[in-house]
Design an enzyme around this catalytic site. Sequence first.
Site, short mmCIF file in Angstrom:
data_model
loop_
_atom_site.label_atom_id
_atom_site.label_comp_id
_atom_site.label_asym_id
_atom_site.label_seq_id
_atom_site.Cartn_x
_atom_site.Cartn_y
_atom_site.Cartn_z
N GLU A 1 0.83 -1.20 0.00
CA GLU A 1 0.00 0.00 0.00
C GLU A 1 0.86 1.25 0.00
O GLU A 1 0.48 2.28 -0.56
CB GLU A 1 -0.94 0.00 1.21
CG GLU A 1 -2.02 1.07 1.14
CD GLU A 1 -3.10 0.88 2.19
OE1 GLU A 1 -3.32 1.82 2.97
OE2 GLU A 1 -3.71 -0.20 2.23
N HIS B 1 7.76 -27.52 1.50
CA HIS B 1 6.81 -28.44 0.87
C HIS B 1 5.79 -27.68 0.03
O HIS B 1 4.80 -28.25 -0.39
CB HIS B 1 6.11 -29.26 1.94
CG HIS B 1 7.06 -29.95 2.86
ND1 HIS B 1 7.73 -31.10 2.51
CD2 HIS B 1 7.51 -29.62 4.11
CE1 HIS B 1 8.53 -31.47 3.51
NE2 HIS B 1 8.41 -30.58 4.49
N LYS C 1 -13.00 1.63 -3.09
CA LYS C 1 -14.17 1.90 -2.25
C LYS C 1 -15.26 2.59 -3.06
O LYS C 1 -16.44 2.29 -2.91
CB LYS C 1 -13.75 2.78 -1.06
CG LYS C 1 -12.85 2.09 -0.05
CD LYS C 1 -12.48 3.03 1.08
CE LYS C 1 -11.57 2.34 2.10
NZ LYS C 1 -11.17 3.25 3.19
#
Length: 523
Positions: free
Chosen positions: A320, A349, A453
């Site tokens: 950000e 793994h 938003k």
Amino acid sequence: MDLSWEHFCQNHFDFPGLTLSLDTSRVGWPRPEDAPAFSALESAFAAMQALEAGAMANPDEQRQVGHYWLRSPELAPTSEQRAAIEASHEQIRQFVGEVHRAELVGSTGKPFTQLLLIGIGGSALGPQLVANALGGSSNPMQVHFFDNTDPDGMDRVLEALEGQLPQTLVVVISKSGGTKETRNGMLEAQHAFLKAGLEFARHAVAVTGVGSALSETAAADGWLERFPMWDWVGGRTSETAVVGLLPAALQGLDWEGMLDGAREMDAVTRIPDVRQNPAALLALAWHTLTEGNAQKAMVVLPYKDRLELFSRYLQQLVMESLGKEQDLSGATVHQGLTVYGNKGSTDQHAYIQQLREGPNDFFAVFLEVLKDREGVTIDVEPGVTSGDYLHGFFQGTRTALAENERASLTLTLEQVNAFSVGALIALFERAVGLYASLVGINAYHQPGVEAGKVAAGAVIDLQGKSLGWFQQNSGRAVTAPELAQELGQAADTETLFRILRHLAANNRLTQSGTGPEARFQVG
């Protein structure tokens, strides 16, 4: 890649006061002073000094950036800011003391043993990191999170709290009070308390801005307490504000030790000498490894379960802050530093195969912790412990990458405790700020977040128009393209199709057929 002992010694940096060391020997430079951006550090230090002195570091929002003052209030540029920080610390001590002494109890008179934190982004990621790193079953309060607007996710949390709501304290964190995810979580929590016959206000605490919608709600409804958030502290750098300190204190964690660690790291990372400054070393290494233009991702590999969430925390702090379309001059640059990660040795793994033999489009940041556990350990083989294996896998992975010319940095902590966690948070906060200066961007605004938003709000508005149309046209079945024409929203047909499908899946419309040709109606 030079793997000699001499090269290691030239690029290994100890910071004893911080119980931390940093190894840059596998960055690919002869020494930090040979990095292409080394000469630019002087201006980066100057920019950081101006920021700490109170410069308007976020011109878009006309805000200062003051998270460094949180652990050294005496450095705040005004007496009012210093007093506010110190008062918040005293407010935490007093409130948490009352909770832990059961002087402050829930609506049925039971002491608080559970904590439900409602927040999103930095208001949740920091507290989650710290709870995972420092928490345990013996803490006076156990913490739970609403950190999304996913109804099923909130149901799962409430299931874990079944029968314990009378003993649950709710902390709602939102600077403006208008963040929809947090608002939704608060309403869901209120409904759950009401359903359980409990008075929500006698369980609720707000952490918010003065005069915000949340502050007004808390005051009007008589919530237990209101704590401050300030415009000059961004969400992703708020862990050493009330946002992070209050939950830590309620859990019984050493929040003041965390502040001490951050304060000591701040002092060291102000030093304008790269060899004495771990944040400058990190920023310079990032710049070297990415060529200063987002060429490689950063893979964070903590070899400690308690630090499992560190890569998630860094995703917001780093991405950000650094993910910007334009530089300070307004030129289009598309800067950034992609972060992903997994804990060691789990990564052995998972994706280590690609890291070693796939595209060389990353660099690794290993996080090693020397102390294995508290108390007595056992041998899993003669003379070998589980911790020895973890250490062996760390060294083995690091070596396997280096053998294939894959660069890495290694941070070593003596142990995970409040001091080291605070120091680690402050280290990466400073590194992000310095790196942003090296590449010429503003690390302290986030226009892309606001764009998302706004777009989400448009979806909700379109849903409202759709439901209004169906109410007026009950019994009429339409496809998404047909409804888009009715609403004059042809450009949003795909968005509308997804809205209708979601409404149908939740029994708010009925659907016949599948795919783009599906028809929807009320009833």
